[in-house]
Design a protein around this motif. Structure first.
Motif: not given
Length: 367
Positions: A340-361
């Motif tokens: 889970v990663i904080q996103d400083d510059v979000n496309d819509v609204g203000t800041q939020n958190f992104k979920y990333v599947d470890w398998r993809d990394i």
């Protein structure tokens, strides 16, 4: 930080604040400008949380992840665990693994959050959450409890605090040393404080300071690896340090990675660890170029394995991130781990958190 039963998967992480004196000046997006993304293996996030409630400000900061083997109840909702995330202007969010808000605690100026199992109160195992707290009049580490066996409107609830002399608490992480639970606080000006946390007969928190040291300049992210007796700390404009987790080691440390273009760029912010089978990894937030360097840490010395970046896909990519956290194994719908990663510059609204599947990394870096 991340936690799964019988595993401490730290994480913790982190934020850019106001400029301070020259010796400790924080350098945002050094040499490139806000929104710059450096080279790294491209990975997409699979979902995101709603924007935090504090609109138009630098607010969302640091997450922590806890996964449960059996469903638990949070505010009447069944979930396999949750993500805790700070809004450093107003309090603490509790999210489900689908990104929905399960609970909000209006607790003030919380910066970094972490969580850990291992304490019993009245014979019931409890999950403990801790957050660095910059709220005037209560600066220190604010503590919270969650009862995994609770029912109905079961919720994360305030438990108490660890007092400290640090004027601006900043980074925070839990660690385990044998049977002991340690709480590690990093101050904005580079103070390092380490405490042992326990419970008294009345079920209230008791803390004992076991280390104090000076990192040097502005620092934040910390993460622990008990198996190698290591405590990792990011000194934002200097680099990644490895300390001993044993408080008796004092200020002794080794520089794992200095600030360097295309590896770790100032501000160096969040840190988290993740266990994948017999391998353990440390992931950092290179805020200055919006990338995430990875080291394998289960050997005698950390081995750099490359970097990834979060690009546009189902949801927008990640730029200028502060904190991050990881959990391994089955984490709700993520069968082999979640970051889970904080996103400083979000496309819509203000800041939020992104979920990333470890398998993809793992796939992107060939781990």
């Amino acid at each position: 930080m991340t936690f799964k039963p019988a595993k401490i998967l730290a994480g913790v992480s982190l934020a850019a604040l106001m400029l301070t004196a020259c010796a400790t000046r924080e350098v945002d997006f050094q040499g490139e400008g806000e929104g710059f993304v450096g080279p790294g293996a491209p990975v997409q996030a699979v979902l995101e949380t709603p924007s935090v409630g504090t609109a138009g400000q630098d607010a969302a900061d640091d997450p922590a992840v806890w996964a449960s083997a059996a469903p638990v109840m949070v505010m009447g909702q069944a979930t396999q665990g949750f993500v805790a995330g700070t809004d450093k202007k107003s309090g603490l969010y509790i999210y489900g693994f689908d990104g929905r808000i399960l609970q909000f605690l209006p607790e003030g100026l919380l910066n970094n959050v972490d969580l850990i199992e291992g304490l019993n109160i009245d014979g019931r195992p409890q999950l403990v959450l801790g957050a660095s707290d910059r709220t005037p009049g209560k600066t220190g580490i604010s503590l919270y409890l969650f009862d995994p066996a609770g029912t109905g409107q079961n919720a994360v609830r305030p438990w108490g605090a660890i007092a400290t002399d640090v004027i601006e608490p900043y980074g925070f992480c839990f660690a385990r040393r044998g049977a002991e639970i340690h709480a590690v606080l990093v101050g904005h000006e580079g103070e390092l404080r380490q405490f042992v946390l326990s419970v008294d007969a009345a079920g209230q928190p008791v803390s004992r300071e076991v280390r104090r040291a000076e990192i040097g300049t502005i620092s934040e992210g910390c993460a622990a690896d008990e198996a190698t007796n290591a405590l990792y700390i990011n000194e934002e404009n200097v680099g990644l340090w490895r300390y001993g987790l044993d408080p008796a080691s004092g200020a002794a440390r080794t520089l794992v990675q200095p600030i360097a273009k295309d590896v770790l760029v100032a501000d160096a912010e969040g840190l988290t660890t993740l266990t994948d089978g017999d391998k353990r990894y440390l992931i950092a937030s290179s805020q200055g170029d919006s990338t995430f360097p990875v080291w394998r840490i289960d050997g005698a010395a950390p081995q750099y394995k490359g970097r990834f970046k979060i690009v546009d896909g189902v949801v927008d990519g990640v730029t200028g991130t502060d904190g991050l956290a990881a959990a391994s194994g089955a984490v709700g719908p993520f069968p082999e781990g979640l970051v889970v990663i904080q996103d400083d510059v979000n496309d819509v609204g203000t800041q939020n958190f992104k979920y990333v599947d470890w398998r993809d990394i793992r796939r992107a870096l060939g781990l």
